[in-house]
Design a protein around this motif. Sequence first.
Motif, PDB file in Angstrom:
ATOM      1  N   ALA A 691      54.542  26.908  32.910  1.00 33.28           N
ATOM      2  CA  ALA A 691      53.619  27.630  32.035  1.00 33.28           C
ATOM      3  C   ALA A 691      53.438  26.888  30.719  1.00 33.28           C
ATOM      4  N   VAL A 692      54.539  26.295  30.224  1.00 42.08           N
ATOM      5  CA  VAL A 692      54.461  25.516  28.989  1.00 42.08           C
ATOM      6  C   VAL A 692      53.664  24.232  29.228  1.00 42.08           C
ATOM      7  N   LYS A 693      53.956  23.535  30.317  1.00 41.75           N
ATOM      8  CA  LYS A 693      53.301  22.251  30.577  1.00 41.75           C
ATOM      9  C   LYS A 693      51.820  22.401  30.918  1.00 41.75           C
ATOM     10  N   SER A 694      51.429  23.582  31.372  1.00 36.81           N
ATOM     11  CA  SER A 694      50.005  23.829  31.641  1.00 36.81           C
ATOM     12  C   SER A 694      49.246  24.231  30.388  1.00 36.81           C
ATOM     13  N   CYS A 695      49.960  24.380  29.276  1.00 36.00           N
ATOM     14  CA  CYS A 695      49.409  24.816  27.989  1.00 36.00           C
ATOM     15  C   CYS A 695      49.037  26.297  27.978  1.00 36.00           C
ATOM     16  N   PHE A 696      49.424  27.051  29.029  1.00 34.33           N
ATOM     17  CA  PHE A 696      49.233  28.499  28.961  1.00 34.33           C
ATOM     18  C   PHE A 696      50.153  29.096  27.906  1.00 34.33           C
ATOM     19  N   PHE A 697      51.393  28.627  27.853  1.00 29.74           N
ATOM     20  CA  PHE A 697      52.359  29.159  26.885  1.00 29.74           C
ATOM     21  C   PHE A 697      52.847  27.990  26.025  1.00 29.74           C
ATOM     22  N   PRO A 698      52.094  27.618  25.018  1.00 25.04           N
ATOM     23  CA  PRO A 698      52.491  26.478  24.187  1.00 25.04           C
ATOM     24  C   PRO A 698      53.696  26.794  23.311  1.00 25.04           C
ATOM     25  N   LEU A 699      54.496  25.775  23.055  1.00 26.15           N
ATOM     26  CA  LEU A 699      55.662  25.915  22.179  1.00 26.15           C
ATOM     27  C   LEU A 699      55.278  25.427  20.783  1.00 26.15           C
ATOM     28  N   TYR A 700      55.404  26.325  19.808  1.00 23.55           N
ATOM     29  CA  TYR A 700      55.041  25.970  18.444  1.00 23.55           C
ATOM     30  C   TYR A 700      55.754  26.896  17.468  1.00 23.55           C
ATOM     31  N   GLU A 701      55.615  26.596  16.196  1.00 21.21           N
ATOM     32  CA  GLU A 701      56.141  27.461  15.142  1.00 21.21           C
ATOM     33  C   GLU A 701      55.141  27.518  14.011  1.00 21.21           C
ATOM     34  N   VAL A 702      55.146  28.633  13.312  1.00 17.97           N
ATOM     35  CA  VAL A 702      54.307  28.810  12.125  1.00 17.97           C
ATOM     36  C   VAL A 702      55.253  29.092  10.974  1.00 17.97           C
ATOM     37  N   VAL A 722      46.474  24.252  35.204  1.00 20.34           N
ATOM     38  CA  VAL A 722      46.877  25.665  35.215  1.00 20.34           C
ATOM     39  C   VAL A 722      47.091  26.155  36.644  1.00 20.34           C
ATOM     40  N   SER A 723      46.294  25.648  37.577  1.00 23.81           N
ATOM     41  CA  SER A 723      46.416  26.082  38.974  1.00 23.81           C
ATOM     42  C   SER A 723      47.769  25.729  39.564  1.00 23.81           C
ATOM     43  N   ASP A 724      48.402  24.633  39.082  1.00 23.55           N
ATOM     44  CA  ASP A 724      49.738  24.285  39.568  1.00 23.55           C
ATOM     45  C   ASP A 724      50.759  25.336  39.172  1.00 23.55           C
ATOM     46  N   ALA A 749      39.366  28.287  31.147  1.00 20.98           N
ATOM     47  CA  ALA A 749      38.638  28.120  29.890  1.00 20.98           C
ATOM     48  C   ALA A 749      39.340  28.825  28.738  1.00 20.98           C
ATOM     49  N   GLU A 750      39.890  30.010  29.024  1.00 18.03           N
ATOM     50  CA  GLU A 750      40.616  30.749  27.985  1.00 18.03           C
ATOM     51  C   GLU A 750      41.862  29.997  27.557  1.00 18.03           C
ATOM     52  N   VAL A 751      42.615  29.457  28.527  1.00 18.05           N
ATOM     53  CA  VAL A 751      43.806  28.666  28.212  1.00 18.05           C
ATOM     54  C   VAL A 751      43.420  27.450  27.368  1.00 18.05           C
ATOM     55  N   GLU A 752      42.364  26.768  27.765  1.00 17.85           N
ATOM     56  CA  GLU A 752      41.937  25.570  27.037  1.00 17.85           C
ATOM     57  C   GLU A 752      41.474  25.924  25.630  1.00 17.85           C
ATOM     58  N   HIS A 753      40.743  27.014  25.497  1.00 19.32           N
ATOM     59  CA  HIS A 753      40.254  27.430  24.178  1.00 19.32           C
ATOM     60  C   HIS A 753      41.420  27.710  23.227  1.00 19.32           C
ATOM     61  N   ARG A 754      42.408  28.444  23.729  1.00 20.82           N
ATOM     62  CA  ARG A 754      43.559  28.768  22.860  1.00 20.82           C
ATOM     63  C   ARG A 754      44.349  27.514  22.517  1.00 20.82           C
ATOM     64  N   TRP A 755      44.488  26.597  23.476  1.00 16.90           N
ATOM     65  CA  TRP A 755      45.237  25.368  23.217  1.00 16.90           C
ATOM     66  C   TRP A 755      44.507  24.507  22.184  1.00 16.90           C
ATOM     67  N   ARG A 756      43.207  24.350  22.320  1.00 14.65           N
ATOM     68  CA  ARG A 756      42.455  23.536  21.360  1.00 14.65           C
ATOM     69  C   ARG A 756      42.479  24.149  19.962  1.00 14.65           C
ATOM     70  N   ARG A 757      42.416  25.443  19.896  1.00 13.37           N
ATOM     71  CA  ARG A 757      42.493  26.103  18.592  1.00 13.37           C
ATOM     72  C   ARG A 757      43.868  25.887  17.965  1.00 13.37           C
ATOM     73  N   LEU A 758      44.914  25.951  18.786  1.00 11.61           N
ATOM     74  CA  LEU A 758      46.265  25.702  18.279  1.00 11.61           C
ATOM     75  C   LEU A 758      46.407  24.252  17.822  1.00 11.61           C
ATOM     76  N   ARG A 759      45.829  23.317  18.593  1.00 13.76           N
ATOM     77  CA  ARG A 759      45.877  21.906  18.197  1.00 13.76           C
ATOM     78  C   ARG A 759      45.188  21.701  16.852  1.00 13.76           C
ATOM     79  N   ALA A 760      44.070  22.406  16.655  1.00 13.74           N
ATOM     80  CA  ALA A 760      43.359  22.279  15.378  1.00 13.74           C
ATOM     81  C   ALA A 760      44.218  22.780  14.223  1.00 13.74           C
ATOM     82  N   LYS A 761      44.937  23.865  14.441  1.00 15.45           N
ATOM     83  CA  LYS A 761      45.819  24.380  13.392  1.00 15.45           C
ATOM     84  C   LYS A 761      46.964  23.412  13.127  1.00 15.45           C
ATOM     85  N   HIS A 762      47.466  22.783  14.177  1.00 16.16           N
ATOM     86  CA  HIS A 762      48.535  21.793  14.030  1.00 16.16           C
ATOM     87  C   HIS A 762      48.064  20.595  13.205  1.00 16.16           C
ATOM     88  N   GLU A 763      46.829  20.192  13.437  1.00 17.67           N
ATOM     89  CA  GLU A 763      46.303  19.001  12.774  1.00 17.67           C
ATOM     90  C   GLU A 763      45.768  19.282  11.381  1.00 17.67           C
TER      91      GLU A 763
END
Length: 767
Positions: A691-702, A722-724, A749-763
Amino acid sequence: MSMNVLERPSVQHPSEHKPLEMEELRSGNEMAAKAAAQINYHVMGYFPITPSTEIAEYLDEMRVRGEHDIVMIPADGEHGAAGICFGASTGGGRVFNATSAQGFLYMLENLPVQSGTRFPMVLNLVTRSVSGPLNIHGDHSDLYYGLNIGWPILLARDPQAVYDMNLMALRIAEHSEVRLPVIVAYDGFFTSHAKLRVKFFRDRETVQRFVGPVPEPPVTTLDPRRPVTVGPYMNEPDFINNKYQQSIAMYRAADVFEQVAAEYATLSGRHYGLLNLYRMEDADIALFILNSAAETARVAVDELRAKGIKAGIVSPNMIRPFPLQAVQEALSKTKVVLVAERADSYGGHGPNLTHEVKAALQETHAPVHVLSRVFGLGGREFYPADAMNLFRECITWLEGGSVASFDYYGVEAGDPDAVAFAPGLPPLTREETSGFVSVERDEQTGSLRVKVPNLRTLTKKPRRLAPGHGACPGCGIFPGVETFLKGIEGDVVVLYQTGCAMVTSTGYPYTSHRVTYLHNLFQNGAATLSGLVEMFWEKKRRGEIPSGEDITFIMVTGDGGMDIGMGPALGAALRNHRMIILEYDNEGYMNTGAQLSYATPLGHRTSTSGVGEKGAGKTFPHKDTPQIMAAANIPYVFTGCEAFPQDLIKKAAKAQWYAKNEGLVYGKILIACPLNWQSKDDQGNVIVGAAVKSCFFPLYEVEHGKTVITYDPEAKGERIPVSDWLKMMGKTRHMLKPENKDLLAQFEAEVEHRWRRLRAKHEHPDL
């Protein structure tokens, strides 16, 4: 055996045109759902709670098969469910709900609003013990809280009556002289889950002809041409006049019940009077007893009658309004009646119905002696031998013996030296749990540096949860929580909200906790712990606790606890108490049977988001609780899972530092639930890792508003489709079928959207 006017055989009024019925083995919950589906209510607002949960599950199964059109709305808690139902009822349609115990109490604030504004609906109350301590078995302590809310209350003693009463309840609720919401109450587990042979109408059309079309409401909030104000502020004398009208409608409900019951008898051959009487025609002694226990007591009556002792049973089919005249008539020739109740009115010298029976008899000056006994609390079984013992108390009184007017029946002498928990577990010392993990703050940058030893070294750290809990094989809760606790140093106090972790680790008189543990309710753990936290710090300020005393306060929640508990959690976050909230996310209400929660991802199958011709799993995405909590501007938010233990342990150490020094911390860990994810018991670590490696459940901290991704599968070249991840679980394999390709694409698409938004916050630290 002769019968008076109140005592009718269970089957009568044969008709040549009697509609066709099916006869099957069904439980009470099945029959409640069957009745609701055949009525085809417009809306059901619901929230899972044992033992009523099955009703929504059965209805969802029928929904995906296309057997009804009820809009089923999963609420965030019973309070919300009651609000959904009230709002829907103001629109003039038909509304249905089901609940039990604490759920009924949680929605209680709403219920007088609905009766006071006269909007009909039907609520099935599957009776259960009210906490505390927590008990999920059947008694009537929840039912008695409903006696004064202005709802007519029907009682169903067996699954057949559950079906029949549900059909009649709607007719009563919608009657022009009543227009009140109605409760159908039946015994948790004794009736809700026990299967008996029952009859029900084969065709939905028969039911719908009986209940009739939806009557034109006198008021609706869905007619813009006739604007209305519902629930206005009301002064006296309008308020007392309103209540007088409501009172009149309540008493009329008894007459309407009898009219509807007579019509239903003609249709079905089954008649229900205000009272269900058994061998009361000449009874000297009688039990006044509710629901399933009344059926059990019949065996004792037959045995006593065989010995020449005139015994009988009075069991009401309706307790609101209280069937005053029927009770007076039924008991007029009885010498002694024992009112046996599965609830107590603590300090009232007898429960509620005891005093209502006494008052009824006092009006007629009938020389009937009334005894009162509380029995069966917490679901304690009631056997024919128990009924015989209660009858013997009546006989003893008749023979001039000494009998207490009020007492408990079925209690046992306890150990005066016993404490609430005496498991014999040795306490942990601060020294045993310290010295493994260290946290230092860089005074120049403000960042925290965490030093964590290797996992082999951490195995020497004592477990705060002892072996011996009752979780399912492969349950991820305890590996996840224990991994987190490896990063916590020193003394802790834990609060667990209701859920699998709580239930499986604290079955009286045992406990799996080697530290102080606290439990209140499903929804208000954060509020409860915040009170304890502030007590700790205030007692330290006053010198009542030594200044060197240091405790970390941790709340563990899960099983959907951040749905029903979101409000108190946000309140604690905004107040910024020095504590940690740790959510284990198993993606559902697993403790009540795997119903959907707001943590359930889009498309995933649960027992209330079924897969079939008319359904393909949950219809909306999961709630992003870490982002919600981060928006409350608390010092530290994190995600983690046991598949990345070093990452989780470091975050635990940071969480402890922030909770001690700055304020509230929230963390979410993904854990596997093999039973309900339909996966292998030994694959939990692999599945949450995927789940983490598919970016469904990303590991991060705020940390102070700055988002940092702590494991980036893309940067490491380890990201998987995600299908894996989905194919590892039975609950999601339907999403990979060709006919569900659009659903899979939406989820990806939902998983990708949340991951890209998280990446933007990281950057971008300012996001």
